[in-house]
Design an enzyme around this catalytic site. Sequence first.
Site, mmCIF file in Angstrom:
data_model
loop_
_atom_site.group_PDB
_atom_site.id
_atom_site.type_symbol
_atom_site.label_atom_id
_atom_site.label_comp_id
_atom_site.label_asym_id
_atom_site.label_seq_id
_atom_site.Cartn_x
_atom_site.Cartn_y
_atom_site.Cartn_z
ATOM 1 N N ASP A 10 0.874 -1.183 0.000
ATOM 2 C CA ASP A 10 0.000 0.000 0.000
ATOM 3 C C ASP A 10 0.907 1.229 0.000
ATOM 4 O O ASP A 10 2.104 1.140 0.283
ATOM 5 C CB ASP A 10 -0.888 -0.012 1.260
ATOM 6 C CG ASP A 10 -1.794 1.215 1.349
ATOM 7 O OD1 ASP A 10 -2.272 1.687 0.298
ATOM 8 O OD2 ASP A 10 -2.010 1.732 2.460
ATOM 9 N N SER A 11 0.306 2.382 -0.267
ATOM 10 C CA SER A 11 1.058 3.632 -0.152
ATOM 11 C C SER A 11 1.534 3.831 1.290
ATOM 12 O O SER A 11 2.419 4.635 1.542
ATOM 13 C CB SER A 11 0.171 4.809 -0.541
ATOM 14 O OG SER A 11 -0.919 4.892 0.359
ATOM 15 N N TYR A 42 -0.521 8.643 -2.006
ATOM 16 C CA TYR A 42 -0.484 8.471 -3.456
ATOM 17 C C TYR A 42 -1.614 9.269 -4.125
ATOM 18 O O TYR A 42 -1.525 9.580 -5.310
ATOM 19 C CB TYR A 42 -0.684 6.998 -3.828
ATOM 20 C CG TYR A 42 0.525 6.099 -3.728
ATOM 21 C CD1 TYR A 42 1.740 6.527 -3.182
ATOM 22 C CD2 TYR A 42 0.459 4.786 -4.210
ATOM 23 C CE1 TYR A 42 2.832 5.668 -3.114
ATOM 24 C CE2 TYR A 42 1.547 3.932 -4.150
ATOM 25 C CZ TYR A 42 2.726 4.364 -3.597
ATOM 26 O OH TYR A 42 3.802 3.516 -3.533
ATOM 27 N N GLY A 43 -2.697 9.517 -3.372
ATOM 28 C CA GLY A 43 -3.913 10.126 -3.945
ATOM 29 C C GLY A 43 -3.661 11.304 -4.882
ATOM 30 O O GLY A 43 -4.211 11.342 -5.981
ATOM 31 N N CYS A 73 -4.208 -1.084 -2.228
ATOM 32 C CA CYS A 73 -4.343 0.370 -2.330
ATOM 33 C C CYS A 73 -5.222 0.644 -3.544
ATOM 34 O O CYS A 73 -4.866 0.241 -4.661
ATOM 35 C CB CYS A 73 -2.949 0.977 -2.517
ATOM 36 S SG CYS A 73 -2.948 2.761 -2.788
ATOM 37 N N ASN A 74 -6.356 1.277 -3.328
ATOM 38 C CA ASN A 74 -7.259 1.570 -4.450
ATOM 39 C C ASN A 74 -6.600 2.498 -5.459
ATOM 40 O O ASN A 74 -6.772 2.359 -6.665
ATOM 41 C CB ASN A 74 -8.549 2.228 -3.945
ATOM 42 C CG ASN A 74 -9.376 1.285 -3.107
ATOM 43 O OD1 ASN A 74 -8.998 0.978 -1.980
ATOM 44 N ND2 ASN A 74 -10.479 0.821 -3.644
ATOM 45 N N THR A 75 -5.840 3.472 -4.941
ATOM 46 C CA THR A 75 -5.219 4.470 -5.806
ATOM 47 C C THR A 75 -4.153 3.826 -6.693
ATOM 48 O O THR A 75 -4.084 4.100 -7.900
ATOM 49 C CB THR A 75 -4.593 5.588 -4.942
ATOM 50 O OG1 THR A 75 -5.537 5.969 -3.946
ATOM 51 C CG2 THR A 75 -4.231 6.786 -5.777
ATOM 52 N N CYS A 183 -10.957 3.378 -0.041
ATOM 53 C CA CYS A 183 -9.525 3.573 0.207
ATOM 54 C C CYS A 183 -9.208 2.692 1.403
ATOM 55 O O CYS A 183 -9.965 2.666 2.380
ATOM 56 C CB CYS A 183 -9.247 5.038 0.531
ATOM 57 S SG CYS A 183 -7.624 5.359 1.256
ATOM 58 N N THR A 184 -8.100 1.945 1.323
ATOM 59 C CA THR A 184 -7.830 0.950 2.366
ATOM 60 C C THR A 184 -7.471 1.582 3.716
ATOM 61 O O THR A 184 -7.455 0.889 4.727
ATOM 62 C CB THR A 184 -6.720 -0.026 1.917
ATOM 63 O OG1 THR A 184 -5.566 0.733 1.518
ATOM 64 C CG2 THR A 184 -7.201 -0.876 0.756
HETATM 65 N N1 DGL Z 1 -4.659 3.221 0.886
HETATM 66 C C1 DGL Z 1 -4.642 4.029 -0.304
HETATM 67 C C2 DGL Z 1 -5.898 3.734 -1.131
HETATM 68 O O1 DGL Z 1 -6.506 2.706 -0.922
HETATM 69 C C3 DGL Z 1 -4.404 5.435 0.114
HETATM 70 C C4 DGL Z 1 -4.160 6.353 -0.990
HETATM 71 C C5 DGL Z 1 -3.184 7.444 -0.720
HETATM 72 O O2 DGL Z 1 -2.055 7.156 -0.356
HETATM 73 O O3 DGL Z 1 -3.581 8.588 -0.956
HETATM 74 O O4 DGL Z 1 -6.289 4.468 -2.008
#
Ligand code: DGL
Length: 272
Positions: A10-11, A42-43, A73-75, A183-184
């Site tokens: 994940d980020s 990451y967003g 991570c969805n992003t 978002c996780t």
């Molecule tokens: N956990 C990431 C997600 O699911 C966070 C994104 C981010 O870092 O902005 O999108």
Amino acid sequence: MSNNPIGIFDSGLGGLTVWREVRRQLPNEDIVYFADSRNCPYGPKSPDEIVRLARTIADGLLDAGCKLIIVACNTATAAAIDELRAAYSVPFVGMEPAIKQAALHTRSGKVGVLATKGTFNGRLYKATSQKYARNIDVMVQIGDGLVELVEANEYNGPKALPLLQKYIGPMLEHGVDQIVLGCTHYPFFKPQIEALAGPQVTVIDPAPAVARHAADLLAEHSLLNTDSRCVTDVFASSGSTSTMAALLTSITGRKYKRGMLQMGGNQYDCLR
Ligand code: DGL
């Protein structure tokens, strides 16, 4: 190969909400978790930059022997899953907002989705909502600031409630009865969102479905680890491991030992 670990990244620390489910559903698997906390969030980053970061992490996880990688991570899924699948031969599991589940269960015909800007801008989100939510009223909201609260271990602190009220309040006024956590990082706020929304509203965390999908893919590729021995979890980070240790202890009740992990030519701080 079936004895090799699963990789999860994940980020930052949000993917721990996915790790928790994978650990529960796949108790025989070793897991290497990587938090890119130095580059979080990451967003707001460009898709090209996220692809570059995701490839470095995937190289590292493959170097650590991972047999399957979950992009928790969805992003990062929105920006990089196609490139990752094209570039490597191991199976990848991605995240996508659980719009299908929300559309199936809504009674009011109105659902809310909370995610990052990068996720809403991705092709995957548009395709999923067109496919499953054509006749549903979907209210989208970017959860600015929430990722940072989790990364600072302040998700239970005084800054969380005003932000959640700002994001969830309009959804409730609009009459949504399903809120998708896209978002996780956001499942850390699930108890607070449920308290705000009340019992008529279902708050959906996609982690259990993602863990099931990973288990199905492992079975399909004959990669399930059937050895019942002492399994290991390693949690590496490109940033500090202090918040990760605190969050993990709040999830598992255990204390973790600090160490180093060599992955893809880089040295990372880690917890075991
Ligand atoms: N956990 C990431 C997600 O699911 C966070 C994104 C981010 O870092 O902005 O999108």
